[in-house]
Scaffold this motif. Structure first.
Motif, PDB file in Angstrom:
ATOM      1  N   TYR A  68      -9.245 -64.890  -0.810  1.00  0.00           N
ATOM      2  CA  TYR A  68      -8.221 -63.907  -0.460  1.00  0.00           C
ATOM      3  C   TYR A  68      -6.822 -64.466  -0.734  1.00  0.00           C
ATOM      4  O   TYR A  68      -5.953 -63.751  -1.262  1.00  0.00           O
ATOM      5  N   ASP A  69      -6.593 -65.731  -0.383  1.00  0.00           N
ATOM      6  CA  ASP A  69      -5.282 -66.344  -0.618  1.00  0.00           C
ATOM      7  C   ASP A  69      -4.966 -66.387  -2.110  1.00  0.00           C
ATOM      8  O   ASP A  69      -3.831 -66.109  -2.538  1.00  0.00           O
ATOM      9  N   GLN A  70      -5.967 -66.755  -2.924  1.00  0.00           N
ATOM     10  CA  GLN A  70      -5.746 -66.856  -4.361  1.00  0.00           C
ATOM     11  C   GLN A  70      -5.408 -65.492  -4.967  1.00  0.00           C
ATOM     12  O   GLN A  70      -4.466 -65.349  -5.746  1.00  0.00           O
ATOM     13  N   LEU A  71      -6.159 -64.470  -4.586  1.00  0.00           N
ATOM     14  CA  LEU A  71      -5.923 -63.139  -5.145  1.00  0.00           C
ATOM     15  C   LEU A  71      -4.633 -62.522  -4.603  1.00  0.00           C
ATOM     16  O   LEU A  71      -4.014 -61.698  -5.278  1.00  0.00           O
ATOM     17  N   THR A  72      -4.217 -62.936  -3.414  1.00  0.00           N
ATOM     18  CA  THR A  72      -2.911 -62.520  -2.901  1.00  0.00           C
ATOM     19  C   THR A  72      -1.801 -63.135  -3.729  1.00  0.00           C
ATOM     20  O   THR A  72      -0.821 -62.470  -4.093  1.00  0.00           O
ATOM     21  N   ALA A  73      -1.955 -64.415  -4.044  1.00  0.00           N
ATOM     22  CA  ALA A  73      -0.959 -65.095  -4.873  1.00  0.00           C
ATOM     23  C   ALA A  73      -0.866 -64.471  -6.265  1.00  0.00           C
ATOM     24  O   ALA A  73       0.218 -64.410  -6.868  1.00  0.00           O
ATOM     25  N   GLU A  74      -1.989 -63.976  -6.779  1.00  0.00           N
ATOM     26  CA  GLU A  74      -1.999 -63.361  -8.109  1.00  0.00           C
ATOM     27  C   GLU A  74      -1.479 -61.932  -8.088  1.00  0.00           C
ATOM     28  O   GLU A  74      -1.262 -61.332  -9.146  1.00  0.00           O
ATOM     29  N   GLY A  75      -1.327 -61.354  -6.886  1.00  0.00           N
ATOM     30  CA  GLY A  75      -0.812 -59.995  -6.789  1.00  0.00           C
ATOM     31  C   GLY A  75      -1.860 -58.927  -6.660  1.00  0.00           C
ATOM     32  O   GLY A  75      -1.525 -57.734  -6.554  1.00  0.00           O
ATOM     33  N   TYR A  76      -3.135 -59.297  -6.665  1.00  0.00           N
ATOM     34  CA  TYR A  76      -4.197 -58.306  -6.516  1.00  0.00           C
ATOM     35  C   TYR A  76      -4.300 -57.805  -5.075  1.00  0.00           C
ATOM     36  O   TYR A  76      -4.656 -56.646  -4.843  1.00  0.00           O
ATOM     37  N   LEU A  77      -4.032 -58.687  -4.114  1.00  0.00           N
ATOM     38  CA  LEU A  77      -4.135 -58.343  -2.700  1.00  0.00           C
ATOM     39  C   LEU A  77      -2.790 -58.555  -2.033  1.00  0.00           C
ATOM     40  O   LEU A  77      -1.916 -59.259  -2.563  1.00  0.00           O
ATOM     41  N   THR A  78      -2.659 -57.960  -0.870  1.00  0.00           N
ATOM     42  CA  THR A  78      -1.494 -58.209  -0.037  1.00  0.00           C
ATOM     43  C   THR A  78      -1.966 -58.421   1.384  1.00  0.00           C
ATOM     44  O   THR A  78      -2.979 -57.845   1.802  1.00  0.00           O
ATOM     45  N   ALA A  79      -1.285 -59.249   2.131  1.00  0.00           N
ATOM     46  CA  ALA A  79      -1.668 -59.556   3.507  1.00  0.00           C
ATOM     47  C   ALA A  79      -0.775 -58.799   4.468  1.00  0.00           C
ATOM     48  O   ALA A  79       0.443 -58.743   4.283  1.00  0.00           O
ATOM     49  N   ARG A  80      -1.401 -58.197   5.491  1.00  0.00           N
ATOM     50  CA  ARG A  80      -0.656 -57.525   6.552  1.00  0.00           C
ATOM     51  C   ARG A  80      -0.892 -58.280   7.852  1.00  0.00           C
ATOM     52  O   ARG A  80      -2.037 -58.558   8.209  1.00  0.00           O
ATOM     53  N   ALA A  81       0.187 -58.576   8.529  1.00  0.00           N
ATOM     54  CA  ALA A  81       0.073 -59.351   9.761  1.00  0.00           C
ATOM     55  C   ALA A  81      -0.837 -58.649  10.756  1.00  0.00           C
ATOM     56  O   ALA A  81      -0.618 -57.492  11.106  1.00  0.00           O
ATOM     57  N   GLY A  82      -1.877 -59.350  11.158  1.00  0.00           N
ATOM     58  CA  GLY A  82      -2.779 -58.841  12.176  1.00  0.00           C
ATOM     59  C   GLY A  82      -3.803 -57.838  11.695  1.00  0.00           C
ATOM     60  O   GLY A  82      -4.609 -57.358  12.495  1.00  0.00           O
ATOM     61  N   SER A  83      -3.781 -57.490  10.387  1.00  0.00           N
ATOM     62  CA  SER A  83      -4.744 -56.479   9.938  1.00  0.00           C
ATOM     63  C   SER A  83      -5.466 -56.862   8.656  1.00  0.00           C
ATOM     64  O   SER A  83      -6.088 -56.025   8.019  1.00  0.00           O
ATOM     65  N   GLY A  84      -5.373 -58.133   8.237  1.00  0.00           N
ATOM     66  CA  GLY A  84      -6.194 -58.607   7.142  1.00  0.00           C
ATOM     67  C   GLY A  84      -5.616 -58.365   5.768  1.00  0.00           C
ATOM     68  O   GLY A  84      -4.415 -58.206   5.586  1.00  0.00           O
ATOM     69  N   ALA A  85      -6.518 -58.315   4.773  1.00  0.00           N
ATOM     70  CA  ALA A  85      -6.140 -58.212   3.371  1.00  0.00           C
ATOM     71  C   ALA A  85      -6.366 -56.797   2.849  1.00  0.00           C
ATOM     72  O   ALA A  85      -7.347 -56.137   3.193  1.00  0.00           O
ATOM     73  N   TRP A  86      -5.445 -56.357   1.995  1.00  0.00           N
ATOM     74  CA  TRP A  86      -5.495 -55.011   1.422  1.00  0.00           C
ATOM     75  C   TRP A  86      -5.284 -55.110  -0.090  1.00  0.00           C
ATOM     76  O   TRP A  86      -4.630 -56.034  -0.583  1.00  0.00           O
ATOM     77  N   VAL A  87      -5.800 -54.144  -0.833  1.00  0.00           N
ATOM     78  CA  VAL A  87      -5.561 -54.108  -2.273  1.00  0.00           C
ATOM     79  C   VAL A  87      -4.108 -53.719  -2.508  1.00  0.00           C
ATOM     80  O   VAL A  87      -3.606 -52.750  -1.943  1.00  0.00           O
ATOM     81  N   SER A  88      -3.431 -54.464  -3.366  1.00  0.00           N
ATOM     82  CA  SER A  88      -2.008 -54.264  -3.597  1.00  0.00           C
ATOM     83  C   SER A  88      -1.731 -52.983  -4.362  1.00  0.00           C
ATOM     84  O   SER A  88      -2.536 -52.544  -5.183  1.00  0.00           O
ATOM     85  N   ASP A  89      -0.561 -52.388  -4.113  1.00  0.00           N
ATOM     86  CA  ASP A  89      -0.128 -51.234  -4.896  1.00  0.00           C
ATOM     87  C   ASP A  89       0.112 -51.606  -6.352  1.00  0.00           C
ATOM     88  O   ASP A  89       0.048 -50.763  -7.247  1.00  0.00           O
ATOM     89  N   LEU A  90       0.418 -52.883  -6.595  1.00  0.00           N
ATOM     90  CA  LEU A  90       0.682 -53.322  -7.968  1.00  0.00           C
ATOM     91  C   LEU A  90      -0.596 -53.496  -8.768  1.00  0.00           C
ATOM     92  O   LEU A  90      -0.558 -53.586  -9.994  1.00  0.00           O
TER      93      LEU A  90
END
Length: 472
Positions: A68-90
């Protein structure tokens, strides 16, 4: 950020099959990355908690967190405080939204408002896993042989006791048969009735279209009977020539009507005069929100009513576990038909459900689910009002869908097609009419497999669509 609101997690899309020489982390990264690129994971969709996905895939939680951290760094995912990982709008799908002949395809599903679909993401995975492992551990050697055609005796006992306690069904283990969901139960009934000389089965109109196909497949003739605000119109049933009637008295699909008390009495009186059976589909009887659900019709006349139920709404359709409670004179013929169909339902799954019922986990899950669906129904009512959507919700507050009357002359069929181009999946009532030619003046909106925020976004989008295209 847009929120798809759908609750179907990527664990349903990602299959991790170990490959020699390829690290598991790389496999999971690649699978999730590809699912986002292909649009199978839509922009704004929430991913499962790292602990849940790790348990489902049989890997360490640390591995999932790193992915999840790697895909967040790549822009595929985004992290929301207290609610986990989400697919990025980008993270938008690649330009593959075309068929092989070059025509445009519909965009990926963003908001799942299909009726009859429960919350798939809230299937009690941990409880089911514990129950299944307990069933496997406690199974004797004989349990691993061919299943009992009528169902395992322990599950028949558990289901009969549950139905007596919760739905007011006059069930005993001897009159309870386990089957692979409602569809198989209805098919067994129709084939059994046809073998006994039956010719015609009356069906509620509107109603689920596959029921008529099951009736025809068994060699019987379906007869549409209208429904109004009090449920099935019993006076429309002929006094002769109908051998059975299929009804949903606790919560009619798709109108949401409850069979009124005077209609219940009239239906049973008709069955007695006509020598016919009443087939009671109690598909979501546990999910009444404003009051305690009305008891099953079968409890009033167990020799005239066959009761059908399943775990498709309470747990998940994928389990294919259901039951029917029949008059004693039908038990032998139904059991023989079940044997010829599949030799019996999978024993370990039956024993796992037995564990869930007897431990109280099944009841706890239903209570939690009832609260969730109540909140989602209320979210739909609020969103329709907030966004001034020209709809009026009808029927009792229950289940995972509602009928919504279109105000101002909009055409339901055209609206469903336009909504699909915006990634909104819902139905027009015409899909459920057995008699042709009925006007498309209502939508059937499901709220089971979508979050409250997703419901709000979907209604905002639907309001824009209806504003852009004036009524006909």
């Amino acid at each position: 950020m847009a929120d798809s609101g759908t609750t179907c997690g990527p664990e349903l899309l990602v299959a991790l099959s170990p490959e020699a020489g390829t690290p598991l982390r790389g496999q999971l990264e690649s699978a999730l990355r590809h699912a986002v690129r292909a649009g199978r994971l839509a922009s704004g969709q929430r991913l499962p908690a790292s602990r849940v996905l790790a348990a489902d895939l049989g890997v360490s939680r640390r591995l999932v967190v790193d992915v999840y951290d790697q895909l967040t760094a790549e822009g595929y995912l985004t992290a929301r405080a207290g609610s986990g990982a989400w697919v990025s709008d980008l993270a938008t799908p690649t330009d593959s939204a075309r068929t092989s002949n070059g025509s445009a395809e519909l965009p990926p599903l963003r908001w799942d408002l299909r009726p009859g679909v429960p919350s798939l993401a809230h299937f009690p995975r941990q409880q089911w896993r514990r129950a299944w492992l307990s069933a496997l551990t406690g199974a004797c050697d004989a349990d691993l042989g061919y299943p009992q055609a009528a169902g395992h005796s322990r599950l028949r006992e558990a289901v009969a006791a549950y139905l007596n306690r919760v739905r007011g069904v006059a069930a005993t283990p001897a009159t309870t048969l386990i089957c692979a969901g409602f569809t198989q139960g209805l098919d067994l009934l129709c084939r059994t009735l046809r073998a006994g000389g039956a010719r015609t089965v009356a069906l509620e109109d509107p109603g689920l279209p596959h029921r008529a196909r099951i009736v025809r497949h068994a060699g019987l003739t379906p007869l549409p009977v209208p429904v109004d605000a009090d449920g099935l119109v019993v006076t429309a049933l002929p006094d002769h020539g109908v051998d059975a009637v299929l009804t949903t008295p606790a919560h009619q699909f798709p109108t949401g009507a409850v069979l009124a008390s005077h209609r219940r009495e009239a239906l049973l009186a008709w069955a007695g005069r006509a020598g016919a059976l009443v087939l009671e589909d109690d598909y979501d009887g546990e999910f009444r929100f404003d009051r305690r659900a009305i008891g099953a019709l079968q409890g009033l006349a167990p020799n005239s009513v066959v009761y059908l139920g399943s775990t498709s709404k309470t747990l998940a359709p994928a389990l294919r576990l259901g039951w029917l409670v029949s008059p004693p004179q039908l038990v032998g013929r139904l059991t023989a038909g079940k044997f010829l169909t599949d030799h019996g339902t999978a024993t370990l799954d039956q024993l796992a459900l037995t564990e869930m019922i007897n431990s109280g986990a099944y009841d706890r899950h239903i209570r939690q689910t009832r609260s969730r669906y109540k909140a989602q129904r209320e979210a739909l009512e609020a969103a329709v009002s907030r966004h001034h959507v020209p709809l009026r919700l009808t029927g009792v507050p229950a289940g995972v869908q509602t009928l919504a009357t279109l105000l101002g002359g909009h055409d339901g069929n055209g609206l469903v097609r336009r909504a699909a181009t915006d990634g909104i999946a819902l139905d027009s009532v015409t899909r459920y009419h057995l008699a042709p030619g009925k006007p498309a003046r209502s939508l059937v909106i499901g709220y089971g497999n979508i979050t409250p925020h997703g419901i709000d976004r979907a209604m905002a989008a639907l309001a824009r669509i209806m504003d852009a295209e004036p009524p006909q």
